[in-house]
Design a protein around this motif. Structure first.
Motif, PDB file in Angstrom:
ATOM      1  N   ASN A 135      91.125  14.304  -7.461  1.00  0.00           N
ATOM      2  CA  ASN A 135      90.792  13.977  -8.942  1.00  0.00           C
ATOM      3  C   ASN A 135      89.985  15.048  -9.985  1.00  0.00           C
ATOM      4  O   ASN A 135      90.641  14.272 -10.905  1.00  0.00           O
ATOM      5  N   TYR A 136      89.417  15.609  -9.220  1.00  0.00           N
ATOM      6  CA  TYR A 136      89.176  16.993 -10.175  1.00  0.00           C
ATOM      7  C   TYR A 136      89.842  18.363  -9.900  1.00  0.00           C
ATOM      8  O   TYR A 136      89.929  18.691 -11.126  1.00  0.00           O
ATOM      9  N   LEU A 137      90.911  18.033  -9.085  1.00  0.00           N
ATOM     10  CA  LEU A 137      92.116  18.922  -9.208  1.00  0.00           C
ATOM     11  C   LEU A 137      92.743  18.075 -10.769  1.00  0.00           C
ATOM     12  O   LEU A 137      93.336  19.359 -10.919  1.00  0.00           O
ATOM     13  N   ASP A 138      93.482  17.005 -10.437  1.00  0.00           N
ATOM     14  CA  ASP A 138      93.858  16.745 -11.315  1.00  0.00           C
ATOM     15  C   ASP A 138      93.244  16.738 -13.210  1.00  0.00           C
ATOM     16  O   ASP A 138      93.718  17.596 -14.071  1.00  0.00           O
ATOM     17  N   ARG A 139      92.542  17.179 -13.134  1.00  0.00           N
ATOM     18  CA  ARG A 139      91.742  17.058 -14.303  1.00  0.00           C
ATOM     19  C   ARG A 139      91.203  18.391 -14.902  1.00  0.00           C
ATOM     20  O   ARG A 139      90.565  19.035 -15.638  1.00  0.00           O
ATOM     21  N   GLU A 140      90.580  19.780 -13.896  1.00  0.00           N
ATOM     22  CA  GLU A 140      90.606  20.618 -13.627  1.00  0.00           C
ATOM     23  C   GLU A 140      91.340  21.866 -14.721  1.00  0.00           C
ATOM     24  O   GLU A 140      92.952  21.923 -14.562  1.00  0.00           O
ATOM     25  N   THR A 141      90.655  22.274 -15.803  1.00  0.00           N
ATOM     26  CA  THR A 141      92.745  23.322 -16.042  1.00  0.00           C
ATOM     27  C   THR A 141      91.422  24.663 -16.355  1.00  0.00           C
ATOM     28  O   THR A 141      93.615  25.360 -16.120  1.00  0.00           O
ATOM     29  N   ASP A 142      90.526  25.202 -15.556  1.00  0.00           N
ATOM     30  CA  ASP A 142      90.975  26.255 -15.550  1.00  0.00           C
ATOM     31  C   ASP A 142      90.863  27.245 -14.211  1.00  0.00           C
ATOM     32  O   ASP A 142      91.021  26.241 -12.631  1.00  0.00           O
ATOM     33  N   LEU A 143      91.924  27.965 -13.946  1.00  0.00           N
ATOM     34  CA  LEU A 143      93.113  28.514 -12.905  1.00  0.00           C
ATOM     35  C   LEU A 143      91.598  29.370 -12.108  1.00  0.00           C
ATOM     36  O   LEU A 143      92.635  28.597 -10.692  1.00  0.00           O
ATOM     37  N   GLU A 144      90.987  29.551 -12.048  1.00  0.00           N
ATOM     38  CA  GLU A 144      89.895  30.410 -11.309  1.00  0.00           C
ATOM     39  C   GLU A 144      89.359  28.828 -10.689  1.00  0.00           C
ATOM     40  O   GLU A 144      89.330  29.248  -8.954  1.00  0.00           O
ATOM     41  N   VAL A 145      89.082  28.015 -10.842  1.00  0.00           N
ATOM     42  CA  VAL A 145      88.557  26.636 -10.159  1.00  0.00           C
ATOM     43  C   VAL A 145      89.178  26.244  -9.736  1.00  0.00           C
ATOM     44  O   VAL A 145      89.062  25.578  -8.415  1.00  0.00           O
ATOM     45  N   ILE A 146      90.542  25.961 -10.189  1.00  0.00           N
ATOM     46  CA  ILE A 146      91.729  25.316  -9.550  1.00  0.00           C
ATOM     47  C   ILE A 146      91.954  25.792  -7.926  1.00  0.00           C
ATOM     48  O   ILE A 146      92.367  25.100  -7.314  1.00  0.00           O
ATOM     49  N   THR A 147      92.116  27.606  -8.405  1.00  0.00           N
ATOM     50  CA  THR A 147      92.600  27.956  -7.162  1.00  0.00           C
ATOM     51  C   THR A 147      91.403  27.790  -5.679  1.00  0.00           C
ATOM     52  O   THR A 147      92.048  27.367  -4.584  1.00  0.00           O
ATOM     53  N   LEU A 148      90.379  27.753  -6.187  1.00  0.00           N
ATOM     54  CA  LEU A 148      89.297  27.842  -5.104  1.00  0.00           C
ATOM     55  C   LEU A 148      89.204  26.045  -4.496  1.00  0.00           C
ATOM     56  O   LEU A 148      89.524  25.329  -3.957  1.00  0.00           O
ATOM     57  N   LEU A 149      89.750  25.361  -5.595  1.00  0.00           N
ATOM     58  CA  LEU A 149      89.333  23.768  -5.008  1.00  0.00           C
ATOM     59  C   LEU A 149      90.879  23.893  -4.203  1.00  0.00           C
ATOM     60  O   LEU A 149      91.508  22.673  -3.050  1.00  0.00           O
ATOM     61  N   ARG A 150      92.226  24.509  -4.531  1.00  0.00           N
ATOM     62  CA  ARG A 150      93.022  24.091  -3.323  1.00  0.00           C
ATOM     63  C   ARG A 150      92.834  25.065  -2.507  1.00  0.00           C
ATOM     64  O   ARG A 150      93.120  23.949  -1.055  1.00  0.00           O
ATOM     65  N   THR A 151      92.201  25.840  -2.435  1.00  0.00           N
ATOM     66  CA  THR A 151      91.142  25.956  -1.077  1.00  0.00           C
ATOM     67  C   THR A 151      90.289  25.653  -0.096  1.00  0.00           C
ATOM     68  O   THR A 151      90.667  25.042   1.042  1.00  0.00           O
ATOM     69  N   VAL A 152      89.582  24.605  -1.447  1.00  0.00           N
ATOM     70  CA  VAL A 152      88.813  24.083  -0.071  1.00  0.00           C
ATOM     71  C   VAL A 152      89.795  22.244   0.130  1.00  0.00           C
ATOM     72  O   VAL A 152      89.168  22.272   1.581  1.00  0.00           O
ATOM     73  N   GLN A 153      91.135  21.996  -0.653  1.00  0.00           N
ATOM     74  CA  GLN A 153      91.880  21.068  -0.191  1.00  0.00           C
ATOM     75  C   GLN A 153      92.639  21.332   1.394  1.00  0.00           C
ATOM     76  O   GLN A 153      92.881  20.753   2.164  1.00  0.00           O
ATOM     77  N   ALA A 154      93.294  22.575   1.002  1.00  0.00           N
ATOM     78  CA  ALA A 154      93.731  23.520   2.352  1.00  0.00           C
ATOM     79  C   ALA A 154      92.463  23.454   3.494  1.00  0.00           C
ATOM     80  O   ALA A 154      93.412  22.896   4.851  1.00  0.00           O
ATOM     81  N   ARG A 155      91.369  23.667   3.368  1.00  0.00           N
ATOM     82  CA  ARG A 155      91.112  23.743   4.817  1.00  0.00           C
ATOM     83  C   ARG A 155      91.034  21.626   4.955  1.00  0.00           C
ATOM     84  O   ARG A 155      90.200  21.737   6.767  1.00  0.00           O
ATOM     85  N   GLN A 156      90.464  21.035   4.209  1.00  0.00           N
ATOM     86  CA  GLN A 156      90.466  19.691   4.384  1.00  0.00           C
ATOM     87  C   GLN A 156      91.736  19.107   5.020  1.00  0.00           C
ATOM     88  O   GLN A 156      91.361  18.809   6.486  1.00  0.00           O
ATOM     89  N   PHE A 157      92.611  19.457   5.075  1.00  0.00           N
ATOM     90  CA  PHE A 157      94.493  19.921   5.790  1.00  0.00           C
ATOM     91  C   PHE A 157      94.041  20.202   6.889  1.00  0.00           C
ATOM     92  O   PHE A 157      95.279  19.447   7.724  1.00  0.00           O
ATOM     93  N   LEU A 158      94.155  21.037   7.761  1.00  0.00           N
ATOM     94  CA  LEU A 158      93.555  21.646   8.806  1.00  0.00           C
ATOM     95  C   LEU A 158      93.242  20.887   9.812  1.00  0.00           C
ATOM     96  O   LEU A 158      93.553  21.043  10.833  1.00  0.00           O
ATOM     97  N   SER A 159      92.592  20.048   9.336  1.00  0.00           N
ATOM     98  CA  SER A 159      91.385  19.038  10.002  1.00  0.00           C
ATOM     99  C   SER A 159      92.063  17.475  10.089  1.00  0.00           C
ATOM    100  O   SER A 159      91.660  16.766  10.949  1.00  0.00           O
ATOM    101  N   SER A 160      93.355  17.294   9.029  1.00  0.00           N
ATOM    102  CA  SER A 160      94.573  16.213   9.422  1.00  0.00           C
ATOM    103  C   SER A 160      94.459  15.835  10.463  1.00  0.00           C
ATOM    104  O   SER A 160      95.301  16.902  10.827  1.00  0.00           O
ATOM    105  N   GLY A 161      95.297  14.409  10.843  1.00  0.00           N
ATOM    106  CA  GLY A 161      95.619  14.211  12.045  1.00  0.00           C
ATOM    107  C   GLY A 161      97.840  14.556  11.960  1.00  0.00           C
ATOM    108  O   GLY A 161      98.318  14.280  12.327  1.00  0.00           O
ATOM    109  N   ASP A 162      97.757  14.480  10.614  1.00  0.00           N
ATOM    110  CA  ASP A 162      99.358  14.921  10.390  1.00  0.00           C
ATOM    111  C   ASP A 162      99.714  16.353  10.365  1.00  0.00           C
ATOM    112  O   ASP A 162      99.790  17.492   9.713  1.00  0.00           O
ATOM    113  N   PRO A 163     101.081  16.448  11.160  1.00  0.00           N
ATOM    114  CA  PRO A 163     100.958  17.719  12.015  1.00  0.00           C
ATOM    115  C   PRO A 163     101.728  18.875  10.259  1.00  0.00           C
ATOM    116  O   PRO A 163     101.535  19.602   9.658  1.00  0.00           O
ATOM    117  N   ALA A 164     102.022  18.047   9.694  1.00  0.00           N
ATOM    118  CA  ALA A 164     102.973  18.231   8.274  1.00  0.00           C
ATOM    119  C   ALA A 164     101.684  18.850   7.178  1.00  0.00           C
ATOM    120  O   ALA A 164     101.526  19.771   6.417  1.00  0.00           O
TER     121      ALA A 164
END
Length: 543
Positions: free
Chosen positions: A167-196
């Motif tokens: 939700n925060y990613l969809d609402r965010e407009t600042d490129l710097e904050v979006i980049t950091l949020l995507r990094t947080v999201q990617a770190r969450q993905f690393l612990s996902s049970g889905d290999p994809a």
């Protein structure tokens, strides 16, 4: 036996009474708000493992004061008043605590510490609180607060729900904050049970060189159950390792240029006096010291205006060291021309006199010179490369001083006369140039530039009576290596020696690196005794 029989029930009753009293302390918690009454009561009565859940429910309340409440719990500014079981905000004033209601709408007077009880917290809850506060900060209208919130989430990416992060990613407009949020999201993905998902996280984190990301990727490369994920993680780890190594070289190069700029500033004044007059000035380091102490003195006069003090220190240090240089030339060196050994001994004696004068008039101890705000901090290029602002400014300052001096010697009448005396003193005299005046002014110019170098050094290290001794040998090395009296040679020589030192230090150590540079310089001088850029004219003919 009868005594024990009577005592044991009494102790049990006393224990039950204490537990009941402890429970009753939190039975009627009041905050001034019914919604918060229930949550704080539950928090205080719950076990440690359950309190995190209560904090999460508090964080989800649709209230404007949720974030300050969580911050107050984290900071220990929210306590329970024992007498009234009231949750209050506290401000410590000496041994007393000023109380206000939790909502901050009423003052409740002052009490001593024993009248209050802290809310139970442990390290796990503190970490959880920081993550909750960071999550709430993502909704702030202030960009800086959002950046701080994302950086806090970086340490514990799983503390925020995936849906909320989306939700925060969809609402965010600042490129710097979006980049950091995507990094947080990617770190969450690393612990996902889905290999994809894990592969998607690896693709995003390939450009992130933060230590947490690299550790997580290394863990996948070594331990992931999916072969395709392990192979992808191994490739990403290899690419990141190469980039980290490359940025390490860039950082070493920056430190080398920074050291080189200091060596150039320290040596450029010596290059002028040595090149024009042939004087081996062993007091050159003490002229640098005078400039550094001038910077300290100006800062003592203007302690609240560090930027103004630094700007004023540059011309003042130039004048102080320049006048000292002219006096040294007029009173001592003038009578020793043509006798280099006696000049060396005389200037060495002057250096000892100047050191002792500073010890007597100021202090034998080092003094500190503060950096102004614009020179404090770092420029962060990425997670593994940061450039300190004070060294960046000194590098720019070195180039500015070099260009100004070059223009002075190339485009003014004084510079023309200096070059004429350096090339052929007899011919210059025959053409009407007062060589004795040029000698004094040239020595004063070189001394003044040494004073400016002292101002720069005061921003890097403590100022003390022995400051100049650390740079006098290096200054002569730079001048000899670059070519006596050649400004471009001094610049290139100083930068080259600075970079060589910094690249040798990681595997040879600081002391051995200096020795290796000195050995190289000795061998180099055997092949090219007049340096990289040999001087033409009188100075060259005298060798």
């Amino acid at each position: 036996m009868d005594t024990y029989g009577r005592t044991l029930p009494t102790l049990l009753l006393l224990l039950i009474s204490l537990l009941t009293t402890s429970t009753q302390l939190y039975a009627e918690i009041t905050t001034g708000d019914p919604e918060l009454d229930a949550l704080f009561t539950e928090y205080l009565d719950a076990r440690s493992a359950q309190r995190a859940e209560v904090l999460e429910r508090l964080a989800t309340l649709e209230r404007d004061d949720v974030r300050p409440l969580l911050q107050g719990i984290l900071d220990g500014n929210i306590m329970v008043e024992k007498k009234t079981s009231r949750v209050v905000r506290v401000i410590k004033r000496g041994r007393q605590y000023e109380l206000t209601t939790l909502l901050g709408n009423e003052e409740l007077g002052t009490v001593k510490k024993r009248a209050l009880k802290r809310l139970p917290l442990n390290n796990s809850l503190r970490s959880h609180l920081r993550a909750l506060i960071a999550g709430l900060g993502l909704g702030s209208v202030n960009k800086q607060e959002r950046l701080e919130a994302v950086n806090a989430l970086m340490k514990k990416p799983d503390s925020i729900a995936t849906e909320l992060l989306d939700n925060y990613l969809d609402r965010e407009t600042d490129l710097e904050v979006i980049t950091l949020l995507r990094t947080v999201q990617a770190r969450q993905f690393l612990s996902s049970g889905d290999p994809a998902k894990r592969l998607e996280g690896l693709a995003t984190l390939e450009s992130d060189l933060g230590s947490a990301s690299r550790r997580a990727i290394a863990n996948l490369a070594d331990n992931d159950s999916d072969e395709s994920v392990r192979d992808a993680a191994t490739l990403v780890r290899l690419q990141q390792t190469r980039r980290v190594k490359l940025y390490g070289y860039v950082e070493t190069l920056f430190f080398g240029l920074s050291l080189g700029s200091v060596l150039v500033l320290a040596a450029i004044g010596l290059a002028i006096t040595f090149g024009v007059m042939g004087v081996i000035n062993m007091a050159h380091g003490e002229l640098i010291m005078l400039g550094a102490y001038s910077s300290w003195a100006v800062q003592q006069l203007l302690p609240e205006s560090l930027t103004t003090a630094l700007i004023l220190a540059v011309p003042i240090a130039f004048l102080v060291a320049g006048i000292a240089g002219i006096l040294i030339e007029r009173l001592v060196i003038r009578y020793l021309y043509g006798r280099p050994l006696e000049t060396l001994l005389a200037t060495f004696g002057i250096s000892l006199i100047l050191q002792q004068a500073v010890r007597t008039l100021v202090s034998p101890q080092n003094v500190a010179v503060a950096n102004p705000p614009f020179m404090s901090g770092v420029v962060e290029i990425n997670s593994v490369l940061s450039l300190t602002l004070n060294r960046l400014w000194i590098l720019a300052f070195c180039l500015l001083v070099f260009m100004a001096l070059l223009q002075l010697l190339k485009r003014t009448r004084f510079g023309l006369e200096v070059r004429a005396v350096a090339a052929n003193r007899g011919m210059a005299r025959a053409l009407g140039v007062r060589s004795s005046r040029i000698d004094s002014l040239t020595f004063g110019l070189g001394a003044g530039i040494a004073g400016i170098a002292g101002v720069a050094l005061s921003q890097l290290t403590n100022v003390g009576p022995n400051l100049g001794q650390a740079y006098i040998v290096d200054s002569f090395m730079v001048v000899v290596f670059g070519g006596v009296g050649n400004l471009w040679g001094t610049l290139i020589g100083g930068m080259t020696l600075g970079i060589a030192n910094k690249f040798l230090e990681p595997w040879a150590g600081a002391i051995l690196a200096k020795i290796l540079v000195l050995v190289f310089l000795i061998l180099f001088i055997q092949k090219r005794p007049r340096g990289l850029f040999p001087q033409r004219g009188r100075a060259a003919e005298s060798h």
